[in-house]
Design a protein around this motif. Structure first.
Motif, PDB file in Angstrom:
ATOM      1  N   ALA A  94      40.328  -1.806  47.278  1.00 60.63           N
ATOM      2  CA  ALA A  94      39.012  -1.645  48.107  1.00 60.63           C
ATOM      3  C   ALA A  94      39.507  -1.908  49.813  1.00 60.63           C
ATOM      4  CB  ALA A  94      38.021  -2.599  47.757  1.00 60.63           C
ATOM      5  N   VAL A  95      39.100  -1.223  50.454  1.00 61.36           N
ATOM      6  CA  VAL A  95      39.281  -1.310  51.858  1.00 61.36           C
ATOM      7  C   VAL A  95      38.084  -1.874  52.625  1.00 61.36           C
ATOM      8  CG1 VAL A  95      40.307  -0.149  53.904  1.00 61.36           C
ATOM      9  CG2 VAL A  95      40.892   0.633  51.725  1.00 61.36           C
ATOM     10  N   ALA A  96      38.280  -2.762  53.561  1.00 62.85           N
ATOM     11  CA  ALA A  96      37.028  -3.326  54.244  1.00 62.85           C
ATOM     12  C   ALA A  96      37.371  -3.795  55.760  1.00 62.85           C
ATOM     13  CB  ALA A  96      36.794  -4.649  53.597  1.00 62.85           C
ATOM     14  N   ARG A  97      36.522  -3.892  56.452  1.00 65.97           N
ATOM     15  CA  ARG A  97      36.432  -4.166  57.792  1.00 65.97           C
ATOM     16  C   ARG A  97      35.771  -5.274  58.270  1.00 65.97           C
ATOM     17  NH1 ARG A  97      37.073   2.021  60.106  1.00 65.97           N
ATOM     18  NH2 ARG A  97      39.305   2.296  59.453  1.00 65.97           N
ATOM     19  N   GLU A  98      36.253  -5.944  59.339  1.00 68.27           N
ATOM     20  CA  GLU A  98      35.380  -7.122  59.490  1.00 68.27           C
ATOM     21  C   GLU A  98      34.143  -6.764  60.128  1.00 68.27           C
ATOM     22  OE1 GLU A  98      35.966  -9.973  63.590  1.00 68.27           O
ATOM     23  OE2 GLU A  98      37.621  -9.957  62.257  1.00 68.27           O
ATOM     24  N   PHE A  99      33.098  -7.634  59.557  1.00 62.89           N
ATOM     25  CA  PHE A  99      31.852  -7.579  59.697  1.00 62.89           C
ATOM     26  C   PHE A  99      31.267  -8.694  60.752  1.00 62.89           C
ATOM     27  CE2 PHE A  99      27.158  -8.185  59.010  1.00 62.89           C
ATOM     28  CZ  PHE A  99      26.715  -7.089  59.095  1.00 62.89           C
ATOM     29  N   THR A 100      31.724  -9.956  60.555  1.00 60.93           N
ATOM     30  CA  THR A 100      31.470 -11.091  61.532  1.00 60.93           C
ATOM     31  C   THR A 100      32.160 -12.252  61.192  1.00 60.93           C
ATOM     32  OG1 THR A 100      29.803 -12.313  62.566  1.00 60.93           O
ATOM     33  CG2 THR A 100      29.537 -12.164  60.108  1.00 60.93           C
ATOM     34  N   LEU A 101      32.577 -12.971  62.044  1.00 62.87           N
ATOM     35  CA  LEU A 101      33.202 -14.361  61.911  1.00 62.87           C
ATOM     36  C   LEU A 101      32.312 -15.322  61.906  1.00 62.87           C
ATOM     37  CD1 LEU A 101      36.424 -13.853  63.831  1.00 62.87           C
ATOM     38  CD2 LEU A 101      36.222 -13.637  61.505  1.00 62.87           C
ATOM     39  N   LEU A 102      32.382 -16.328  60.859  1.00 62.92           N
ATOM     40  CA  LEU A 102      31.178 -17.383  60.884  1.00 62.92           C
ATOM     41  C   LEU A 102      31.795 -18.392  61.879  1.00 62.92           C
ATOM     42  CD1 LEU A 102      31.000 -17.422  56.943  1.00 62.92           C
ATOM     43  CD2 LEU A 102      29.436 -16.136  58.776  1.00 62.92           C
ATOM     44  N   SER A 103      30.719 -18.949  62.427  1.00 63.58           N
ATOM     45  CA  SER A 103      30.582 -20.257  63.413  1.00 63.58           C
ATOM     46  C   SER A 103      31.139 -21.091  62.586  1.00 63.58           C
ATOM     47  CB  SER A 103      29.419 -20.356  64.036  1.00 63.58           C
ATOM     48  OG  SER A 103      29.565 -21.264  64.984  1.00 63.58           O
ATOM     49  N   ARG A 104      32.104 -22.305  63.580  1.00 63.02           N
ATOM     50  CA  ARG A 104      32.525 -23.409  62.823  1.00 63.02           C
ATOM     51  C   ARG A 104      31.592 -24.526  63.298  1.00 63.02           C
ATOM     52  NH1 ARG A 104      35.176 -22.404  58.915  1.00 63.02           N
ATOM     53  NH2 ARG A 104      34.101 -20.258  59.176  1.00 63.02           N
ATOM     54  N   ASP A 105      30.540 -24.403  63.844  1.00 65.00           N
ATOM     55  CA  ASP A 105      29.474 -25.574  64.279  1.00 65.00           C
ATOM     56  C   ASP A 105      28.983 -26.290  62.871  1.00 65.00           C
ATOM     57  OD1 ASP A 105      29.776 -24.665  66.871  1.00 65.00           O
ATOM     58  OD2 ASP A 105      27.971 -23.506  66.779  1.00 65.00           O
ATOM     59  N   GLU A 106      28.890 -25.347  61.698  1.00 61.63           N
ATOM     60  CA  GLU A 106      28.308 -26.087  60.564  1.00 61.63           C
ATOM     61  C   GLU A 106      29.174 -25.823  59.582  1.00 61.63           C
ATOM     62  OE1 GLU A 106      24.195 -25.060  59.966  1.00 61.63           O
ATOM     63  OE2 GLU A 106      23.681 -25.710  61.625  1.00 61.63           O
TER      64      GLU A 106
END
Length: 209
Positions: A94-106
């Protein structure tokens, strides 16, 4: 006994089917700043994964935790890294692309930010997103989005031209023979001498007669 073995194998099949990970990451070669940047994440598809187009999944990273000396292993934790959106599903890939990066705050920090090869795919909390993908150009991909652009102030200057004037000399040259200056006293003395000379001439003429 054979029934027990078959039962244990049946229980292990779903866990192996859910063991998907990013096996490769590729990016296109751009020739100008106007070209669109594409970064594809290749995921190995296992039977029963139920991956389909526009499905948003979570990429997690396994981190081995050790004590301060680094000799003793304490345990393993699965840390979410970001979300991927499936754009195509094939037989085993399966081929995917970046949707979002999660914040490191929590979330626990990561030594390397961004989804990378070896990150596992978690289907928990997955959802369908039918929105159109945002195209990122080369200039936008290389510039961090959080960095504000500096303000530019334009200052207009006016140039005034003046005619070339002869520079003043600090030490003017003094002539060795300055022009004669006739003062009022000298003129008065000359007039008095002329009058005396005329009176003497007049007196001599009177005597001779």
């Amino acid at each position: 006994m054979m029934f027990l073995i078959a039962f244990l194998l049946g229980l292990s099949t779903p866990s192996q089917a859910a063991d998907m990970s990013v096996v490769d990451v590729r990016r296109n070669i751009t020739l100008s700043e106007e070209d669109t940047v594409y970064k594809d994440f290749y995921i190995n598809v296992t039977p029963g994964s139920d991956l389909k187009k526009n499905l948003v999944v979570t990429a997690v990273r396994k981190i081995n935790v050790r004590d301060a000396s680094g000799a003793n292993a304490v345990g393993e934790i699965m840390v979410p890294v970001g979300q991927l959106k499936i754009i195509a599903v094939y037989d085993r890939v399966a081929v995917a692309r970046e949707f979002t990066l999660l914040s490191r705050d929590e979330l626990p920090m990561l030594e390397q930010i961004g989804i990378m090869t070896g990150d596992r795919i978690d289907l928990g909390g997955s959802f369908i997103d039918n929105s159109k993908p945002k195209r990122r150009k080369v200039a936008e991909a290389d510039t961090p989005a959080a960095t504000p652009s500096p303000a530019v102030t334009v200052v207009q200057t006016q140039v005034i031209t003046t005619p070339n004037l002869a520079p003043e000399t600090a030490n003017p040259v003094v002539s060795a023979n300055p022009p004669p200056v006739t003062s009022t006293v000298v003129q008065a003395s000359l007039q008095t001498a002329e009058k005396l000379e005329k009176s003497v001439v007049s007196d001599n003429t009177t005597r001779n007669e």
